[in-house]
Write a protein that holds these residues in place. Structure first.
Motif, PDB file in Angstrom:
ATOM      1  N   SER A  17       0.083  -1.341  -0.210  1.00  0.00           N
ATOM      2  CA  SER A  17       0.172   0.427   0.163  1.00  0.00           C
ATOM      3  C   SER A  17       1.062   0.961   0.110  1.00  0.00           C
ATOM      4  O   SER A  17       2.293   1.164   0.212  1.00  0.00           O
ATOM      5  N   ASP A  18       0.388   2.009  -0.730  1.00  0.00           N
ATOM      6  CA  ASP A  18       1.085   3.560  -0.625  1.00  0.00           C
ATOM      7  C   ASP A  18       0.754   4.222   0.738  1.00  0.00           C
ATOM      8  O   ASP A  18       1.351   5.147   0.662  1.00  0.00           O
ATOM      9  N   LYS A  19      -0.123   3.579   1.827  1.00  0.00           N
ATOM     10  CA  LYS A  19      -0.105   4.228   3.042  1.00  0.00           C
ATOM     11  C   LYS A  19       1.269   3.996   3.839  1.00  0.00           C
ATOM     12  O   LYS A  19       0.538   4.381   4.986  1.00  0.00           O
ATOM     13  N   CYS A  20       1.272   3.268   3.366  1.00  0.00           N
ATOM     14  CA  CYS A  20       2.740   2.449   4.570  1.00  0.00           C
ATOM     15  C   CYS A  20       3.848   3.870   4.814  1.00  0.00           C
ATOM     16  O   CYS A  20       4.360   4.200   4.397  1.00  0.00           O
ATOM     17  N   GLN A  21       3.507   3.278   5.830  1.00  0.00           N
ATOM     18  CA  GLN A  21       4.514   5.456   6.902  1.00  0.00           C
ATOM     19  C   GLN A  21       5.765   4.746   6.638  1.00  0.00           C
ATOM     20  O   GLN A  21       7.410   6.357   6.874  1.00  0.00           O
ATOM     21  N   ASN A  22       6.765   3.692   6.490  1.00  0.00           N
ATOM     22  CA  ASN A  22       7.482   3.529   7.192  1.00  0.00           C
ATOM     23  C   ASN A  22       8.270   2.088   6.630  1.00  0.00           C
ATOM     24  O   ASN A  22       6.880   1.093   6.342  1.00  0.00           O
ATOM     25  N   GLY A  23       9.345   1.505   6.650  1.00  0.00           N
ATOM     26  CA  GLY A  23       9.563  -0.097   6.184  1.00  0.00           C
ATOM     27  C   GLY A  23       9.109  -1.398   6.843  1.00  0.00           C
ATOM     28  O   GLY A  23       9.036  -2.354   6.087  1.00  0.00           O
ATOM     29  N   THR A  24       9.314  -0.928   8.480  1.00  0.00           N
ATOM     30  CA  THR A  24       8.356  -2.054   9.106  1.00  0.00           C
ATOM     31  C   THR A  24       6.628  -2.153   8.927  1.00  0.00           C
ATOM     32  O   THR A  24       6.471  -3.542   8.415  1.00  0.00           O
ATOM     33  N   GLU A  25       6.396  -0.996   8.630  1.00  0.00           N
ATOM     34  CA  GLU A  25       5.013  -1.368   8.770  1.00  0.00           C
ATOM     35  C   GLU A  25       4.871  -1.677   6.260  1.00  0.00           C
ATOM     36  O   GLU A  25       3.597  -3.037   6.449  1.00  0.00           O
ATOM     37  N   ARG A  26       5.346  -1.696   6.205  1.00  0.00           N
ATOM     38  CA  ARG A  26       5.790  -2.491   4.607  1.00  0.00           C
ATOM     39  C   ARG A  26       6.320  -4.111   4.492  1.00  0.00           C
ATOM     40  O   ARG A  26       5.092  -4.800   3.817  1.00  0.00           O
ATOM     41  N   CYS A  27       7.202  -4.487   5.454  1.00  0.00           N
ATOM     42  CA  CYS A  27       7.029  -5.586   5.941  1.00  0.00           C
ATOM     43  C   CYS A  27       6.042  -6.295   5.980  1.00  0.00           C
ATOM     44  O   CYS A  27       5.665  -7.798   6.375  1.00  0.00           O
ATOM     45  N   ALA A  28       5.280  -5.743   7.708  1.00  0.00           N
ATOM     46  CA  ALA A  28       3.912  -6.300   8.125  1.00  0.00           C
ATOM     47  C   ALA A  28       3.116  -6.023   6.737  1.00  0.00           C
ATOM     48  O   ALA A  28       2.574  -7.538   6.755  1.00  0.00           O
TER      49      ALA A  28
END
Length: 262
Positions: free
Chosen positions: A74-85
């Motif tokens: 998602s383009d809503k991810c605030q950082n890399g950890t959210e993207r990895c989640a």
């Protein structure tokens, strides 16, 4: 124990837009930052799966062109950890998920291998991250960034059991001393890699962003602000130089370090 490496890559970086597609010249020619980061991940032993995680079609298309597997997030991810989640929620069944951030192409394979080993050896730890003791030369570079008003590397302080006490863009702890280039110092450079057990990673996006994470712009502080400990695993440089690409001025620094590794 199965291991997944996810490489989060965001085009719309606030400090350095388009950073994953910046080219870096090394002994093997010119390659983009994201390609060099993917190659660093592929060199890690004991890994079952490597993916690039992005929300940008340009990064996806380029990554696919050199053979990487891509997971769109998602383009809503605030950082890399959210993207990895998000990746962990889509690719189930891994026991450890590693976040190898896409701005650290100089990360040696043994940093990640030692990190995974450290998390495995501590069953109470849910998150782990590597720290590298600064020698005088690296500490001087960190201090020079701060004097120039640049947001550079991150430093870490941790207790006797290796549990992180704080991470900062400031250089901590303050020593007030000058060190020789190769002299060990009490300052530890935080290496931008994380290993998570999936249960902790999947909880992360639901936690609120606290003031420390907001002030520092450091995603790992959300764990500390929500009562989760972060295991700091000390890694050894073994004669290699390490630096992250945070600003355009870091490009020639990293290129010089790559030339030295020839």
């Amino acid at each position: 124990m199965s291991v997944l490496i996810a490489i989060p890559a965001r085009y719309a970086s606030t400090r350095y837009p388009g950073k994953p597609l910046v080219t870096l010249r090394g002994p093997d020619g010119e390659k983009t930052l994201i390609r060099r980061s993917w190659e660093a991940a592929m060199a890690v032993r004991g890994v079952d799966h490597v993916v690039v995680a992005t929300d940008d079609d340009r990064i996806r298309d380029h990554a696919v062109s050199f053979g990487a597997e891509v997971v769109m997030t998602s383009d809503k991810c605030q950082n890399g950890t959210e993207r990895c989640a998000e990746v962990a929620a889509k690719l189930l069944g891994y026991e450890i998920v590693v976040n190898l951030q896409g701005d650290a192409p100089l990360t040696p394979a043994w940093f990640v291998e030692d990190l995974v080993a450290g998390l495995r050896a501590d069953p109470d730890a849910m998150i782990a991250t590597p720290v590298l003791r600064c020698e005088g030369r690296m500490l001087a570079a960190l201090l020079a960034d701060r004097r120039a008003g640049r947001v550079g590397g991150t430093t870490a302080v941790f207790g006797a059991a290796g549990r992180g006490l704080y991470f900062s863009k400031e250089v901590i702890p303050f020593t007030g001393k000058t060190y020789a280039d190769n002299e060990p110092t009490p300052v530890f450079h935080h290496v931008g890699v994380y290993a998570y057990r999936p249960a902790a990673l999947l909880e992360y996006p639901a936690w609120p962003v606290g003031p420390l994470e907001q002030f520092e712009g450091l995603e790992q502080l959300r764990f500390l602000e929500n009562g989760q400990s972060v295991l700091c695993v000390e890694v050894q440089a073994q004669g290699r130089q390490f630096w992250e690409l945070n600003n355009p001025s870091d490009v020639p620094v990293i290129e010089a370090m790559m030339a030295d590794q020839r």
